[in-house]
Design a protein around this motif. Structure first.
Motif, short mmCIF file in Angstrom:
data_model
loop_
_atom_site.label_atom_id
_atom_site.label_comp_id
_atom_site.label_asym_id
_atom_site.label_seq_id
_atom_site.Cartn_x
_atom_site.Cartn_y
_atom_site.Cartn_z
N LEU A 51 7.25 11.23 -8.44
CA LEU A 51 7.96 10.10 -7.82
C LEU A 51 7.69 8.80 -8.58
CD1 LEU A 51 7.33 10.86 -4.05
CD2 LEU A 51 9.41 11.19 -5.35
N SER A 52 8.02 8.81 -9.86
CA SER A 52 7.82 7.59 -10.65
C SER A 52 8.92 6.59 -10.31
CB SER A 52 7.86 7.92 -12.14
OG SER A 52 9.18 8.30 -12.49
N ALA A 53 8.81 5.38 -10.89
CA ALA A 53 9.80 4.34 -10.60
C ALA A 53 11.20 4.73 -11.09
CB ALA A 53 9.36 3.03 -11.26
N ALA A 54 11.27 5.68 -12.04
CA ALA A 54 12.57 6.08 -12.59
C ALA A 54 13.19 7.24 -11.82
CB ALA A 54 12.40 6.46 -14.06
N ARG A 93 0.72 -8.20 -2.65
CA ARG A 93 1.21 -9.15 -3.67
C ARG A 93 1.98 -8.40 -4.75
NH1 ARG A 93 3.35 -11.92 -6.41
NH2 ARG A 93 2.88 -13.95 -7.31
N TYR A 94 1.47 -7.23 -5.14
CA TYR A 94 2.16 -6.39 -6.13
C TYR A 94 2.29 -4.99 -5.53
CZ TYR A 94 1.13 -10.31 -9.18
OH TYR A 94 1.04 -11.58 -9.70
N PRO A 95 3.37 -4.73 -4.77
CA PRO A 95 3.50 -3.44 -4.06
C PRO A 95 3.41 -2.25 -5.01
CG PRO A 95 5.15 -5.00 -3.30
CD PRO A 95 4.51 -5.62 -4.50
N LEU A 96 2.81 -1.17 -4.51
CA LEU A 96 2.65 0.05 -5.32
C LEU A 96 3.67 1.11 -4.94
CD1 LEU A 96 -1.23 0.08 -5.05
CD2 LEU A 96 0.04 -0.13 -7.18
N SER A 120 10.63 7.13 -0.29
CA SER A 120 9.77 6.29 -1.14
C SER A 120 9.60 6.89 -2.53
CB SER A 120 8.40 6.13 -0.48
OG SER A 120 7.86 7.40 -0.17
N ARG A 121 9.19 6.01 -3.43
CA ARG A 121 8.76 6.40 -4.78
C ARG A 121 7.79 5.31 -5.23
NH1 ARG A 121 14.40 4.92 -7.99
NH2 ARG A 121 14.26 2.67 -7.67
N LEU A 122 7.20 5.47 -6.40
CA LEU A 122 6.26 4.47 -6.90
C LEU A 122 7.01 3.29 -7.52
CD1 LEU A 122 3.69 6.89 -8.53
CD2 LEU A 122 3.27 5.47 -6.52
N THR A 123 6.41 2.12 -7.51
CA THR A 123 7.00 0.96 -8.17
C THR A 123 6.64 0.98 -9.66
OG1 THR A 123 5.03 -0.35 -7.74
CG2 THR A 123 6.78 -0.48 -6.10
N PRO A 124 7.34 0.21 -10.49
CA PRO A 124 6.95 0.14 -11.91
C PRO A 124 5.49 -0.31 -12.07
CG PRO A 124 9.11 -0.84 -11.59
CD PRO A 124 8.58 -0.53 -10.23
N TYR A 125 5.01 -1.19 -11.18
CA TYR A 125 3.64 -1.70 -11.29
C TYR A 125 2.61 -0.57 -11.14
CZ TYR A 125 -0.70 -4.09 -10.00
OH TYR A 125 -2.01 -4.50 -9.94
N ALA A 156 -7.15 1.94 -14.12
CA ALA A 156 -6.33 0.73 -14.02
C ALA A 156 -6.36 -0.08 -15.30
CB ALA A 156 -6.83 -0.12 -12.85
N ARG A 157 -5.18 -0.50 -15.74
CA ARG A 157 -5.08 -1.35 -16.94
C ARG A 157 -5.20 -2.83 -16.59
NH1 ARG A 157 -2.14 0.85 -21.52
NH2 ARG A 157 -1.07 -1.16 -21.74
N LEU A 158 -5.15 -3.14 -15.30
CA LEU A 158 -5.29 -4.52 -14.82
C LEU A 158 -6.29 -4.55 -13.67
CD1 LEU A 158 -1.52 -5.57 -14.75
CD2 LEU A 158 -3.24 -6.43 -16.33
#
Length: 740
Positions: A51-54, A93-96, A120-125, A156-158
């Motif tokens: 369930l990626s953003a794409a 703040r940055y929905p997942l 639902s699916r995941l967001t690009p973030y 996590a990259r951030l």
């Protein structure tokens, strides 16, 4: 025989185990990915479902089922709620999670549809957390039944711990980490990579304060925010944003997690209680285009809008305070409160470890492939001999290993070559791949061997992600005047009223001062007791027979058209105490409080006002003594106090001789022989305060006598004297009165 254990030891161990589980495996986020276990499992399960953003959205129930069945053996509703929270743009703040369907509204976050209706699916973030998952970056743990593996952390990259924050209550500890702006946090990380010794003040040049998913203002002073970041705890205050549109006030943005309907109800409640006379109307005009649009209409153009808004900020949820407690599980697996700099430094250390593992994993893959390519090129150089060995030997692998001095892995790769890959061009392809991989190997080894180059890589990746996912600050930081409630007395219309008290303790108020209180209708067996004249924005003080005072706001009293309210519904006086006096005066008005025993003192009206149901002890009354009508005093510097006894003795003393007390018995004003007092043969009938030039009116039944000037001076003596007998016919005094 089973093991025996003292109950105390067993319960202590069991509770400790439980608390450690709640702290480490349920309630606190990890500094690495900023997630609690349930959130991590939801994100991982969704990525496993593709369930990626794409991808297309899938039913939320499918995801929740996977999470519960594979990784998280707990309740479905709690799991779904955790998922909903990550999908709400007003909560995160940055929905997942990217939701489709009803995922709740900022007005009522719990109004989301059941999981069987939403998709639902995941967001690009979310890619920030999952991108490096399959690259040897994290440890894997067995799931609850040992049939699958799940990541202990996401790579996590951030620093998601600061970007989305989090809150939770564990056992003996809690966490409340506010969300922050991605660009600001990345800028602070880059500065720390360039200047590892940078102090908190330098870090706070980049991170000015939290950044909530609402455009309401953060009004916490900078020094308080600095102190909060230094200690890792404190509070943040948010205030709604508003603007003027014509004469109306439009509230456009509410503080984080504040419900517009609740704010409207709080304002409406004040309007119903007549505490907001300057507001005439209230409307909610929120819609899809304007998610928050609350309209407050002032009564007239003369209303001070800024003052009104400061009052609303102080008395409703238009201004709220949020607790900050930056408690998180560190890279050492221990929970601890960290300040902002410690959090960023520790996360950068985690990021460095993650990138190092990723590079080592990739280097191992490159080396493995180069090893195989070496073997394949040996085969291509000796292709005829290889084919001969394969065709003639029963066990070609060991023969090849011995003949060409290659490893088992290389021999296996040679044996797996397809016939079509024996073409001449394939050798060029392999050599090109070998050159490419050798370059990559050198690059990776260079990175792993140089901390500076590794830092450069981390820096580049942080910049890329900030460019991809970063956005502008939403919650502006402002310096604002402190909110302050408008004094209710100042809000109330000031109208003349008469407060009427009945003998059975019922109270009411009539408009105006021309009311004949005694002729009002009373309940059967009840009658007039006392009345007081004042204004509707004042307090009414009631004195009971034990000398205690009680107070009520005059505007809250029922109308005199009815029978009124029983005071017993407002107060709990001592047993057998009766309400006897009603008073209304300006707050700083001096009053003479005296008893029938001849004692008295001076106090101020506002000292009689009580905030409790049980009242306030003011006058100490001896056994058999009663409280006389309190008398207002024009001046405590000059003037007189007149006291008269039932035997006809009148004494006038200088007002300065009477003590000023907050409470007590007071000093003796007029002396009555102890025997007569004890026998109840004589007592003080009335006391009154006189201005220096006032007349004293002595009432005896229906007749009266005025005394002033030299005649009055004949009765003046020191406090505590017996006084002088009044003339015949005026000894049976009913009351004294001062006339200016």
């Amino acid at each position: 025989m089973g093991e025996k254990l003292a109950l105390q030891d067993y319960t202590e161990k069991a509770y400790l185990d439980y608390s450690m589980y709640v702290i480490l495996d349920r309630a606190l986020p990890n500094i690495g990915d900023g997630l609690k276990p349930v959130q991590r499992r939801i994100i991982y399960a969704m990525s496993e479902l593709g369930l990626s953003a794409a991808s297309k959205h899938k039913k939320s129930a499918r995801t929740v089922g996977d999470v519960l069945g594979k990784f998280h053996p707990h309740g479905d509703s709690a799991c779904y709620e955790a998922m909903v929270l990550m999908a709400q743009p007003f909560s995160y703040r940055y929905p997942l999670v990217d939701g489709q369907g009803n995922w709740g509204s900022s007005d009522d976050p719990k109004s989301f549809a059941a999981m069987r209706y939403t998709e639902s699916r995941l967001t690009p973030y979310a890619k920030v957390l999952l991108q490096e998952l399959g690259q040897g970056t994290v440890d894997w743990n067995p799931n609850f039944d040992g049939t699958l593996s799940e990541p202990a952390l996401l790579p996590a990259r951030l620093p998601n711990i600061l970007l989305n924050g989090g809150s939770g209550i564990a056992v003996g500890m809690a966490t409340d980490i506010p969300p922050h702006n991605l660009r600001e946090v990345v800028s602070a990380c880059l500065h720390l990579l360039d200047h590892p010794d940078a102090d908190l003040e330098e870090v706070c040049e980049f991170i000015q304060g939290p950044d909530y998913p609402t455009a309401a203002e953060i009004i916490t002073p900078r020094e308080d925010l600095m102190a909060m970041y230094e200690k890792g705890g404190g509070s943040v205050r948010m205030r709604a944003r508003w603007e003027k549109e014509g004469s109306d006030v439009i509230i456009t943005d509410l503080p984080y997690q504040t419900s517009g309907s609740k704010v409207l109800e709080q304002i409406a409640q004040q309007m119903r209680a007549k505490k907001l006379p300057m507001v005439s109307d209230l409307r909610d005009e929120s819609d899809h285009e304007n998610p928050t649009r609350l309209v407050v209409t002032p009564r007239s153009n003369r209303v001070d809008i800024a003052q009104l808004m400061l009052h609303l900020f102080a008395s409703t949820d238009l201004e709220r305070s949020y607790r900050v407690n930056m408690n998180m599980i560190g890279t050492d697996g221990r929970p601890r409160v960290r300040n902002l700099r410690e959090t960023l430094v520790e996360w950068l250390s985690f990021r460095r470890d993650t990138v190092t593992k990723r590079l080592e994993w990739r280097l191992a893959k490159v080396l493995d492939r180069l090893h195989i390519l070496e073997g394949l090129l040996v085969a291509y150089l000796n292709i005829d001999e290889v084919i001969e060995i394969i065709r003639t030997e029963d066990e070609p692998k060991p023969v090849m290993m011995a003949r060409f001095n290659i490893s088992e892995i290389q021999a296996e790769a040679i044996l797996n070559i397809r016939l079509r890959n024996l073409a001449k061009l394939e050798e060029f392809t392999l050599r090109a791949e070998q050159d490419e991989l050798e370059d990559e190997r050198d690059y990776l080894e260079g990175l792993l061997g140089s901390p500076e180059l590794l830092s450069d890589l981390i820096r580049t990746e942080l910049r890329e992600d900030a460019e991809t996912y970063g956005d502008d600050r939403r919650s502006p930081l402002k310096q604002r005047e402190a909110a302050q409630q408008i004094d209710q007395a100042a809000l109330m219309p000031s109208e003349p009223i008469t407060v009427v008290l009945s003998k059975m303790g019922w109270i009411r108020a009539a408009k105006g001062h021309e009311i004949d209180a005694e002729s009002l209708s009373y309940k059967t067996g009840d009658s007039f007791c006392d009345s007081a004249y004042g204004r509707s924005n004042q307090q009414v003080v009631l004195m009971d027979s034990t000398g205690r005072s009680y107070s009520l706001p005059a505007h809250a009293l029922p109308s005199a058209r009815g029978q009124g309210d029983p005071l017993s519904s407002h107060f709990t006086p001592p047993a057998n105490a009766l309400f006897e006096k009603a008073l209304m005066c300006p707050d700083k008005q001096y009053l003479l409080m005296a008893s029938t025993m001849g004692y008295g003192f001076v106090c101020q009206f506002d000292g009689l006002i009580s905030r409790t149901k049980t009242g306030k002890a003011i006058v100490t009354l001896a056994k058999g003594a009663k409280l006389l009508d309190p008398s207002p005093i024009a001046s405590v510097e000059n003037g007189y106090i007149a006291a008269v006894t039932s035997a006809g003795y009148l004494l006038v003393v200088n007002v300065a001789e009477i003590p000023q007390l907050a409470r007590g018995k007071g000093n003796k004003i007029i002396n009555i022989p102890a025997a007569k007092l004890k026998a109840g043969e004589e007592s003080v009938v009335s006391v009154v305060a006189l201005a220096a030039d006032a007349k004293l009116i002595i009432h005896v039944g229906k007749k009266h006598k005025a005394i002033s000037g030299e005649e009055l001076q004949e009765y003046v003596a020191e406090r505590g004297k017996r006084g002088k007998m009044l003339p015949k016919g005026y000894q049976n005094v009913t009351r004294l009165e001062a006339q200016t």
